[in-house]
Design an enzyme around this catalytic site. Structure first.
Site, PDB file in Angstrom:
ATOM      1  N   ASP A 281       0.805  -1.220   0.000  1.00  0.00           N
ATOM      2  CA  ASP A 281       0.000   0.000   0.000  1.00  0.00           C
ATOM      3  C   ASP A 281       0.838   1.272   0.000  1.00  0.00           C
ATOM      4  O   ASP A 281       0.291   2.370  -0.023  1.00  0.00           O
ATOM      5  CB  ASP A 281      -0.948   0.012   1.197  1.00  0.00           C
ATOM      6  N   ASP A 402       0.547 -11.044   6.198  1.00  0.00           N
ATOM      7  CA  ASP A 402       0.257 -10.280   4.989  1.00  0.00           C
ATOM      8  C   ASP A 402       1.585  -9.861   4.369  1.00  0.00           C
ATOM      9  O   ASP A 402       2.249  -8.942   4.861  1.00  0.00           O
ATOM     10  CB  ASP A 402      -0.599  -9.076   5.351  1.00  0.00           C
TER      11      ASP A 402
END
Length: 498
Positions: A281, A402
């Protein structure tokens, strides 16, 4: 940002939360008001609220007003035991006072969550700020859980988000947050600015390090951020072709971090089972804040991901600041060590204090969301992934890691606007999730599709492209593979990049 249509419950009771404000009356008295009230001046000053309960000027309960049955604006003040204190209270003669309610610094529509410890503003993307607009927490919008960004602890739980009042910029009691100070990037006088630090001078730039065949490029599916969190949405991201498995280390991008051979991996103990997702991100990692990392913060870079900075107090690009994830923290392999991959990852926000810890993921051959042929191939290849924690995710679950992979999906946050990259694909799952849909979930085609997308989307960033291709070259396009994990001593190849 846009919100779904929510019913704003602005009723008298909704504003009666515990805000004690002073200096709020026209008469100049020091009063403690938590809502508008009438001032009754008699043997002492009383405050009469809309529900007719009565306090003294410091907020201590006195009693209530009993109105006359004829409907006139006249009542009787009785104490807590029902004894009459004042026989006639004529409302027409009372001064109406306005409470000094707090002012909220907001950047867009946000849910107002009042608490005794101080109100919170919850945005649709999961960012949570205090009344002054400072980012203090992340919210799991599905469960209503709010996790502190300082230590990952659970700050609060909102039972029903739709029952909260929604504030928008320009509403009464709102203001724009104070602008963040401009932070000049740290310049190292010993570094030649004309030399690209991402280019290995020992590598021939005319030779493509990625495999020519799409057969060696599988990929994986969804991951959420870290400051944002990884939730895979599709079960279809499971390739079926064995051709997606690189047999030779030559098919995998190599790292100059090692001269060859696998680093020694020492198990510390403590582990469990779970699954791996992916994200990138571009936000400043949670572990790049000194207070989160115990004085050993993770690397952070300027908004283009290329220039490291030691200004660890500077904010994230995902909240208007100048700091971002460094593209040097892409996943990688080392020469002569095909069975191990190395990467950085986010863990659940509730697992505070794990910054800088390392874990070994041993893949079981199963997929989190159903049959996963490429997960089987990943396990059959005896591949293990060593990860180092640099971030937390409010929507990352226990046992879930993640993995930071460019093109893996932006998840809850997206700070990649300054990177100059192409479209990042599905919010959760990224480029591989796009490939799943475009190939009608034909897993034998995921590898070639993903390779094409990595080469196109990151055509102007060789470092990010190499990280994207890791998903295809090393992870064999295994989507959300299940794993067993155990804590290990961090190898130097990861510590050197942390």
């Amino acid at each position: 940002m846009k919100f779904p249509l929510f019913k704003s419950l602005i009723v008298a009771g909704a504003v009666l939360f515990a805000w004690n404000c002073s200096d709020s009356t026209a008469s100049g008295s020091n009063l403690s008001l938590y809502s508008d009230a009438w001032l009754l001046e008699a043997d002492q000053d009383y405050l009469i609220y809309d529900d007719l309960h009565v306090t003294d000027t410091q907020g201590n309960p006195i009693g209530k007003i009993v109105m006359m049955p004829d409907g006139s604006p006249v009542g009787v003040l009785v104490d807590l035991e029902g004894n009459v204190l004042i026989q006639t209270v004529q409302f027409d003669n009372l001064e109406r006072l306005t409470a000094n309610m707090p002012t909220y610094a907001i950047t867009g529509a946000a849910f107002l969550f009042p608490r005794d410890e101080g109100a919170l503003l919850i945005y649709a993307d999961g960012n949570v700020t205090d009344a002054e607009g400072r980012l203090v927490a992340l919210a799991d919008m599905a469960t209503g859980s709010i996790y502190s960004i300082a230590d990952g602890s659970l700050m609060a739980t909102v039972p029903d988000m739709s029952q909260l009042q929604v504030l928008s910029p320009g509403d009464p009691g709102t203001k724009e947050p104070d602008p963040e100070p401009i932070v000049e990037p740290v310049v190292d006088p010993t570094v030649d600015p004309t030399v690209d630090p991402t280019v290995d001078p020992t590598v021939d730039p005319t030779v493509d390090p990625t495999p020519a065949s799409s057969a060696s490029t599988p990929a994986s599916s969804a991951a959420q951020p870290k400051s944002s969190a990884a939730q895979p949405k599709s079960s279809a991201a499971q390739p079926k072709s064995s051709a997606a498995q690189p047999k030779s280390s030559a098919a995998q991008p190599k790292s100059s971090a090692s001269n060859g051979g696998c680093p020694k991996i020492t198990t510390k103990g403590g582990g469990g089972s779970g699954w791996a997702t992916r994200y990138w991100d571009c936000c400043k990692p949670s572990c790049s804040w000194n207070e989160n990392a115990g004085g050993h913060p993770a690397k952070q870079c300027s908004s283009n991901g290329k220039n490291p900075s030691t200004d660890y107090g500077a904010g994230s690009v995902c909240s208007g600041g100048p700091m971002a994830t460094c593209t040097s923290q892409i996943p990688f392999t080392v020469n002569g060590c095909d069975e191990y991959g190395f990467a950085f990852a986010a863990v659940p926000a509730s697992n505070g204090g794990q910054c800088g810890k390392c874990f070994q993921l041993t893949f079981t051959g199963e997929g989190k969301y159903g049959d996963c042929p490429n997960c089987k191939k990943l396990a059959n290849a005896k591949k293990k992934l060593i990860i180092m924690v640099t971030n937390i995710g409010g929507d990352v679950n226990q046992g879930q890691f993640d993995i930071m992979i460019p093109g893996g999906g932006v998840g809850q946050f997206n700070g990649c606007s300054a990177m100059g990259w192409g479209a990042q694909g599905e919010q959760y799952g990224g480029l591989l999730s796009d490939c799943e849909k475009s190939t009608s979930y034909n897993s034998s085609k995921y590898a070639s599709c993903l390779t094409d997308k990595c080469n196109s989307v990151f055509g102007n960033d060789s470092e990010a492209k190499q990280g994207c291709l890791f998903l295809a070259n090393w992870m064999l396009a295994a989507s959300n593979p299940m794993h067993n994990y155990v804590e290990v001593e961090c190898p130097d190849v990861l510590k050197n990049k942390y």
